[in-house]
Design an enzyme around this catalytic site. Sequence first.
Site, PDB file in Angstrom:
ATOM      1  N   CYS A 175       0.813  -1.215   0.000  1.00 58.48           N
ATOM      2  CA  CYS A 175       0.000   0.000   0.000  1.00 58.48           C
ATOM      3  C   CYS A 175       0.843   1.259   0.000  1.00 58.48           C
ATOM      4  O   CYS A 175       0.331   2.352  -0.252  1.00 58.48           O
ATOM      5  CB  CYS A 175      -0.949  -0.003   1.207  1.00 58.48           C
ATOM      6  N   GLY A 230     -10.086 -14.301 -14.105  1.00 60.67           N
ATOM      7  CA  GLY A 230      -9.147 -13.225 -13.887  1.00 60.67           C
ATOM      8  C   GLY A 230      -8.392 -12.891 -15.147  1.00 60.67           C
ATOM      9  O   GLY A 230      -8.780 -13.262 -16.263  1.00 60.67           O
TER      10      GLY A 230
END
Length: 721
Positions: free
Chosen positions: A398, A518
């Site tokens: 992140c 995906g």
Amino acid sequence: MKHEFPLTRDLVLVGGGHAHALFLKMWAMKPLAGARLTVINPAPIAPYSGMLPGFVAGHYTGDELYIDLVRLARAAGARLILGKAAHIDRSAQQVVLEGGARIGYDVCSIDIGITSGMPELEGFAQHAVPAKPLDDFARIWDGFCKSSGKAQVAVLGAGVAGAEVAMAAAQRLRNLGREAEVTLIDRSVALSRLGAQARGKILAALKHLDVTLLEHAQVERIHADRVQIAGQGDVHALLTLGAAGTRAYEWLEATGLALQDGYIRVLPSLQSESDPAIFAVGDCAHLSHAPRPKAGVFAVREAPVLFHNLRAALSGGAVQEYHPQKDYLKLVSLGSKNALAEKQGIAISGRMMWRWKDRIDRTFMRQFEELKPMAGPTLPREHAKGAREVSGPICAGCGSKVGRGALARATLEHKGAEREDVRALKGDDAALLQMGAVQQVLSTDHLRAFSDDPALMTRIAAVHALGDIWSMGAAPQSAMISLILPRMSAALQERTLREIMQSASDVMGGAGAQIIGGHTSMGAEFTIGFSVTGLVPDAPITLGGAQVGDVLLLSKPIGTGAILAAEMQMRARGSDVAAAYASMARGVALDAKSLAGAHAMTDVTGFGLAGHLGNICRASNVAAELDARAVPLLSGALELAEAGVQSSLYPDNLSDALTLMKPPQTARGRLMLDPQTAGGLLAAVPESEAARAIDALAAQGIEAIRIGRIMDGPVRLDLIE
């Protein structure tokens, strides 16, 4: 990590022994283009056996005893997989880990050492500690030294290793001022493999330290507080250490490799006699052409030959041969800062020998500390206005996200078509889709990899993506994977995808979500993410429901941003990195269930704890008080923050936070803005429900901490440092 050339061959090192540690250091200075290097070891650190007696005696700290494999792997550009090998499937060319994970290889090297466990001795497994492997032994000994009362220690096996441990234990307990009884027990004659001079000096050192020596003693059973000896009564021992009967690990027997008494038989090239794709070094190997006793000196001398031959096996070159010396210098610690040196029957002891041994050991360990961190790019003399040098690489996880301010400003101007079946939720990362009576939550998240272990990154990315689902009180339903692999051959693509899909299936399947597809592509580096859906049985828990008087609870410690930033710079301790990985890999489904009565809830991720609390304040039109002193921190995070280590996203988080709060004044306060990856849940819970929620989480082994409260507006955040 970026690779300049496509990856075509897999080299897997099983174990973090001395030869492999030296191999990694050499590989860091001269990697092989196209080779992917993997290290498998149960722990993020590996003990150096030469300093173990000094550690037991208290001359070295725990940090000085261990080689940090996390830092070493980073320097070598290797992926480190924290796991224990359980088998090698040679037909499939896969190392099988405990738990079932499979790691493919083209060439494999084994350096796992030996064990001094004695499973045939009744009570040993329950009440004794083998001196090898060293990891558990060092930890348990350290804990024993911190206890109080009379210290009674028994050491089984009066060879050189057992005598060193007994003398070191007696010295440490004497230094601590403890009343102690140390007994050294052998079934035969103590130190029988040494020359008369050396044996006499060590026996004298044992006597000087009041170590009781029992020879020709047949141990019948180990009890929690004593060692039962046939015909001689019991030896009282609150801690029994095993230093006898060293043996190879039993799982090697099922590999089908040629073995000698359980050890892998190797040629002068250090290749297995029965499989040229497998090498073995150190104590787990048997040199068929020149058998030698188990000693670390041989592993150290094998390292350069191993380095050359593994590269040759990967590239098609010619191998070299390893021929060990017939005799070697033995340096034996005598408990105090005295040592004995013995070679060819001549023995010398004293403080000078200790200083010599200490210098050799510290020199060996220093080479693993002098590793170069990743440097940021140098700003050219000619550059665009506003360009500046960066202190380090862009963080992963992140920490690589776009700042909240830029994101909010850019997305505010662009909206899609308005639909009645799509319900906008102020501030929430997930969308709520209304289809008749069915409410479905939809979210997506993507991570730039901070580890080259695809299984670990997949687990963390899956937990991270599911955080939005769990925090809204939804049950995970489906998932789609989005994946970018670094350039690699078709064979390596298949191996990597197998690891990824197994890990994704474990997490998503365990959460009740079905993987429905995906997209994969090739790129400069490894990134992975998931789009996930969840079903909401009742009203979703959103950011906008916080009420004045609510208590703020947090279900995971923070600090991953600082730790990951430090790891990229090789400034973090390996044990702290491993603890951060474990925290990130833990899903928060149980957290969400226990916090189901929350008025507002969010998972703590890239914007940091203060940033996500600020989002709750904005969405709920309330103020909040955040007590940084109560916020739990991951091990090492505060130390790194005090040293000035920050994630590359920190400045953006600070800029956004200053719209709600005063700038933090302490390292602990700054950690409230540290970007988190797969963080815990932050919940605004009614005061009447807080104790119940904390108890419910504690029953699941999860520590939830009360870190603040919701207050009446205007919208702001009061930080208590």
